[in-house]
Design an enzyme around this catalytic site. Structure first.
Site, short mmCIF file in Angstrom:
data_model
loop_
_atom_site.label_atom_id
_atom_site.label_comp_id
_atom_site.label_asym_id
_atom_site.label_seq_id
_atom_site.Cartn_x
_atom_site.Cartn_y
_atom_site.Cartn_z
N CYS A 1 -20.97 -38.54 -4.28
CA CYS A 1 -19.75 -37.70 -4.28
C CYS A 1 -20.06 -36.23 -4.53
O CYS A 1 -19.23 -35.37 -4.25
CB CYS A 1 -18.77 -38.19 -5.33
SG CYS A 1 -18.02 -39.75 -4.88
N SER A 2 -21.20 -35.93 -5.12
CA SER A 2 -21.54 -34.54 -5.42
C SER A 2 -22.34 -33.87 -4.32
O SER A 2 -22.84 -32.75 -4.50
CB SER A 2 -22.32 -34.47 -6.73
OG SER A 2 -21.48 -34.76 -7.82
#
Ligand code: CO8
Length: 374
Positions: free
Chosen positions: A156-157
């Site tokens: 997600c990052s």
């Protein structure tokens, strides 16, 4: 060292969307069939009956009301519960490339740039379609960009880590402008038969143009003041799909851990304080009071997580304009989420406005990028 700006963003949203009602109806049809097929074994206590999903639970626990998807029919078919995305020939552009190009065209247009202005392409996302050639090189070819391209994955990052990678290359003079894209087909690695997670994800792609500040001409410029990244190992979000699966035998290949699995409660409890702490420390390092930040474009995984993070940071609840929500209609689109929020909620902010783009997720991984409107 050159200063860097984000000068354009773009978004690709799939044409189809699934409401919670539709998703739950499909899941519950599967549950009814499973429980009927296994009635005897359930009665003997050998198999556990499956519980139904609920629209009310999903909305309360996550804030998600619907999600955009590449293929609705395949997901909602209780006999299938997997999107149907036919394989393409090597002569066609792949689907991740196609989504990336759609988002990139909007980002280029908003930045007032063409392919000729871009020196490199970074594709940063949670799951890549294949090992090689890099999707980034395919995007590069599809858009006619010279220079280089590479793929990277920080779950997600991925977007914030990609922003830092692009900034580093521009700051030291290796590139004048970089296209960063985050194509996410989260439904391709989601277990739609798992009640705890079947509602969490959707599909989308985002694009960001980063360039040398002295060369930027667009009306949508944001100075990248600083970025700060953190990773901390955790087994609480995993996807064990990989090239060694076939070497590990059939039993391993059929384990549901080859799709997204998580300990959602633990993630919630552990990640929220880490994110608030990282953003707070990042702002302090840059002598910026938390109260000076007009907007937080947070990772869009769970509404309650975002409310808690802002409460920890500000010591009060956020006004809606301070932490815009897009997960109600997009669900969690992994690395694309915070960039979708930034893309949709930036043009109303006057010059000089301060904002923080922040991602968090598997790894654990957390990214914070401080931006000021030029
Ligand atoms: N319907 C009805 N009841 C349900 C359902 C459902 N769909 N699901 C669970 N329940 C039940 C549970 O069984 C439980 O029952 P009981 O109390 O009897 O055991 C009860 O509801 C409560 O369950 P939870 O405690 O699990 O519920 P929570 O309030 O914790 O909410 C969430 C669950 C929404 C998952 C929440 O914990 C959460 O959002 N956590 C954080 C999630 C997160 O941010 N994860 C990040 C993952 S994304 C990432 O980093 C990268 C991944 C890459 C992309 C992958 C794409 C596939």
């Amino acid at each position: 060292m050159h200063n860097v700006v984000i000068s354009g963003t773009g978004l690709y949203t799939p044409a189809q969307s699934i409401s919670n009602e539709e998703l739950v109806a499909s899941f519950n049809a599967y549950v009814a069939q499973f429980n009927a097929d296994n009635a005897d074994a359930i009665a003997r206590g050998e198999v556990e009956a499956l519980g139904e999903s609920s629209v009310a639970f999903i909305e309360k626990a996550s804030g998600i009301k619907s999600r955009f998807v590449i293929d609705k029919a395949g997901i909602l078919d209780p006999q299938r519960m997997v999107p149907s995305i036919p394989e393409r020939s090597n002569e066609e552009w792949g689907i991740l490339c196609e989504m990336s190009v759609a988002a990139a065209k909007e980002a280029l247009q908003r930045a007032g740039k063409t392919a000729a202005d871009i020196d490199g392409v970074i594709v940063a996302c949670s799951n890549l379609q294949r090992a090689y050639p890099a999707v980034a090189i395919e995007v590069q070819a599809a858009l006619g960009i010279q220079g280089w391209g590479y793929d990277m994955n920080v779950a997600c990052s991925s977007a914030t880590f990609g922003i830092q990678a692009a900034c580093n290359a521009i700051q030291v003079g290796q590139a004048k402008a970089i296209l960063l894209v985050d194509p996410e087909i989260c439904t391709g690695h989601l277990n739609f038969r798992d009640r705890d997670s079947h509602f969490i994800f959707g599909d989308a792609a985002t694009a960001v143009i980063l360039e040398r500040a002295d060369l930027a001409t667009s009306e949508h410029q944001w100075d990248v003041i600083s970025s700060k990244l953190l990773t901390h190992f955790s087994n609480n979000i995993r996807n064990n799909f990989g090239f060694l699966n076939r070497a590990a035998g059939e039993e391993s290949a059929s384990n549901p851990d080859k799709l997204f699995v998580q300990e959602g409660r633990k993630v919630f409890k552990e990640v929220c304080p880490m994110v608030a702490e990282l953003i707070g420390a990042h702002l302090a390092e840059n002598d910026l009071p938390v109260g000076d930040v007009q907007r937080y474009w947070l990772h869009q995984a769970n509404l309650n997580m975002n409310l808690l993070i802002i409460r920890r940071l500000l010591g009060r609840d956020a006004e809606p304009h301070e932490a815009p929500v897009i997960l109600d209609t997009y669900a969690n689109t992994s690395s694309a989420g915070s960039v979708i929020a930034f893309h949709k909620y930036q043009d109303d902010m006057p010059k000089g406005s301060l904002g923080v783009l922040s991602s968090f997720g598997a790894g654990y991984s957390i990214g914070s990028v401080i931006l000021r409107r030029r």
